[in-house]
Structure formats: C-alpha cells, structure tokens
Motif scaffolding. Structure first.
Motif, short mmCIF file in Angstrom:
data_model
loop_
_atom_site.label_atom_id
_atom_site.label_comp_id
_atom_site.label_asym_id
_atom_site.label_seq_id
_atom_site.Cartn_x
_atom_site.Cartn_y
_atom_site.Cartn_z
N SER A 114 48.57 41.64 27.52
CA SER A 114 49.33 40.64 28.29
C SER A 114 50.64 40.41 27.57
O SER A 114 50.67 40.38 26.34
CB SER A 114 48.56 39.32 28.38
N ARG A 146 52.43 37.74 28.74
CA ARG A 146 52.69 36.37 29.17
C ARG A 146 53.02 35.49 27.97
O ARG A 146 52.39 35.60 26.92
CB ARG A 146 51.43 35.84 29.87
N PHE A 192 46.63 34.09 25.75
CA PHE A 192 45.50 33.91 24.84
C PHE A 192 45.18 35.23 24.12
O PHE A 192 44.83 35.23 22.94
CB PHE A 192 44.27 33.40 25.62
N SER A 193 45.30 36.34 24.86
CA SER A 193 45.04 37.64 24.23
C SER A 193 46.07 37.90 23.12
O SER A 193 45.73 38.45 22.06
CB SER A 193 45.08 38.76 25.27
N GLU A 202 41.09 39.30 31.05
CA GLU A 202 40.19 39.76 32.13
C GLU A 202 40.79 39.37 33.48
O GLU A 202 41.07 38.20 33.72
CB GLU A 202 38.81 39.12 31.96
N ASN A 226 39.75 39.77 37.42
CA ASN A 226 38.71 40.17 38.38
C ASN A 226 37.67 41.08 37.74
O ASN A 226 37.36 42.17 38.22
CB ASN A 226 39.36 40.83 39.61
N ALA A 227 37.18 40.60 36.61
CA ALA A 227 36.09 41.25 35.88
C ALA A 227 36.49 42.59 35.27
O ALA A 227 35.62 43.38 34.89
CB ALA A 227 34.84 41.40 36.74
N SER A 273 39.51 34.77 27.33
CA SER A 273 39.76 34.19 28.66
C SER A 273 39.50 32.69 28.58
O SER A 273 38.74 32.23 27.72
CB SER A 273 38.88 34.87 29.71
#
Ligand code: FMN
Length: 192
Positions: free
Chosen positions: A11, A13, A17-18, A82, A84-85, A119
């Motif tokens: 990510s 962003r 968090f990742s 994650e 959509n899984a 997540s």
C-alpha cells in the motif's frame, strides 16, 4: 557480513497500516544485526499489466528497477493489506511486473521471503497473507518462511514509537524476523 533485508508494504496510502508494520520491522531488523531498508512501491510507477503493453514497449524501466532491487536482497519482509479477502492489485501488479523483468538475480528464487499482513478487521489480513504465500511460493518458486505475522485491529496496534504495542505480537514479529535474518545470512554467506 550483515544480511541485506528489504521490507515493503503493498500500500502507498498515507499512514497505511501495512506501511506501519513494514516500518516497525525495520527497528527489529536493525536490532537483529541486519542491514535493513524500507522500499516504497510509490517509487515504482507501473501500469496495470497488459500483455500488449509488454509486447509493444517491453518491460517498463520501473519493473526492471524493482526486479533488480528485490533481487539484490538476501531476505524480504513483505506486508500485504487485504482487499476482498485477497492481495490488493498494487502489490499483485508489482509482483507480476517484477516477474516479467530479467535482472542480475531472480528476486523470487534469490532472497528468502517472509510475509506479514495487517488490517483494521479482526482477521488481520490473514486471507491475503495466504494468497500472497500461494503467489510467491507456488507461482514464483520463492522460499517463504512458514512463520508469518497478521496484525488485526491495526488502527490501534502501533505506539507512538512506531512499534507494536501488544507484547505477544511484538514477540511474534521478532521471531519471524529472526528466522528471516538467519536464513538470509546463510544465503549471503553462500554468495560471498
Ligand atoms: C476494496 C477494499 C476491500 C477491502 N476488503 C477487506 C477485507 O477483505 N478484509 C479486511 O480486513 N479489510 C478489507 N478492507 C479494508 C482494508 O483492510 C483497509 O482499507 C486498510 O487500511 C488497507 O490497508 P492499508 O492501511 O495498508 O492501506 C478493504 C478495503 C478496500 C478499499
């Protein structure tokens, strides 16, 4: 010689968090004696993979650069968000393009890989981590360590010092990274 370890997140962003987990790993890796660096996928501007693009213009320079940077590492800690899984398109696309480039050393069969996930939900990106394991190990022949770290409730997981607040999770992260450094050290020694 200290093994070279790269950490990176799937990510770009702001405040991801990742990204926070990939950065937290840097502290631990330094304490484990590794030469650790944080890679940002924002530095590798890649179009969504399309075979026509590759046929017409070849593999983009950013993919060649990403392939070379990953391939130069002895170990890699990759953190997936994650969606959509599964693995988000940014990360899957970067891996796909890197796998199409040819560089001095195969970035998947050269370094040893370890997986983290994060997540805000309770499962901590566990399903994306399993998909990433399939892509790396089954798709690309990477050695992926069995141990992995999933951080749920990631919005509250990190302290102001950037480290994991929960001691059990911090210990889990340290353990996975210690195994990564040990295996990366063996690979570095074999190359020397
Ligand atoms: C398209 C989309 C799908 C998502 N699906 C999931 C999911 O399946 N499981 C989950 O835990 N979070 C899911 N989320 C929430 C992400 O975990 C959350 O946006 C997270 O902050 C993204 O990772 P980052 O902080 O590293 O950027 C989803 C978010 C988006 C935008």
């Amino acid at each position: 010689m200290a093994p070279k370890i790269l950490t990176f997140a799937g990510s770009t962003r702001h405040g991801a968090f990742s990204g926070q987990l990939a950065a937290a790993a840097l502290h631990e890796l330094a304490e484990l004696g590794a030469e650790a660096e944080l890679l940002s996928l924002a530095d590798y501007d890649l179009p969504i993979y399309n075979g026509d693009l590759e046929t017409e213009a070849g593999v983009p320079e950013a993919a060649v650069a990403l392939n070379a940077r990953l391939g130069a590492a002895d170990g890699i800690f990759v953190v997936t968000p994650e969606y959509n899984a599964g693995v988000p398109p940014l990360l899957k696309n970067a891996i796909d393009w890197a796998s199409r480039a040819r560089g001095p050393r195969d970035p998947f069969k050269g370094p040893v890989w370890a997986i983290g996930a994060s997540s805000p939900g309770a499962m901590g990106g566990y399903r994306a981590a399993m998909m990433l394991r399939q892509v790396l190990a089954l798709g690309l022949g990477a050695l992926v360590l069995g141990g992995q770290v999933s951080i749920g409730g990631a919005g509250q997981a990190f302290g102001e010092d950037g480290r994991l607040k929960d001691e059990r999770l911090a210990r889990l992260l340290r353990g996975v990274l210690a195994d990564l450094v040990a295996e990366a050290g063996r690979r570095a020694a074999a190359r020397a």
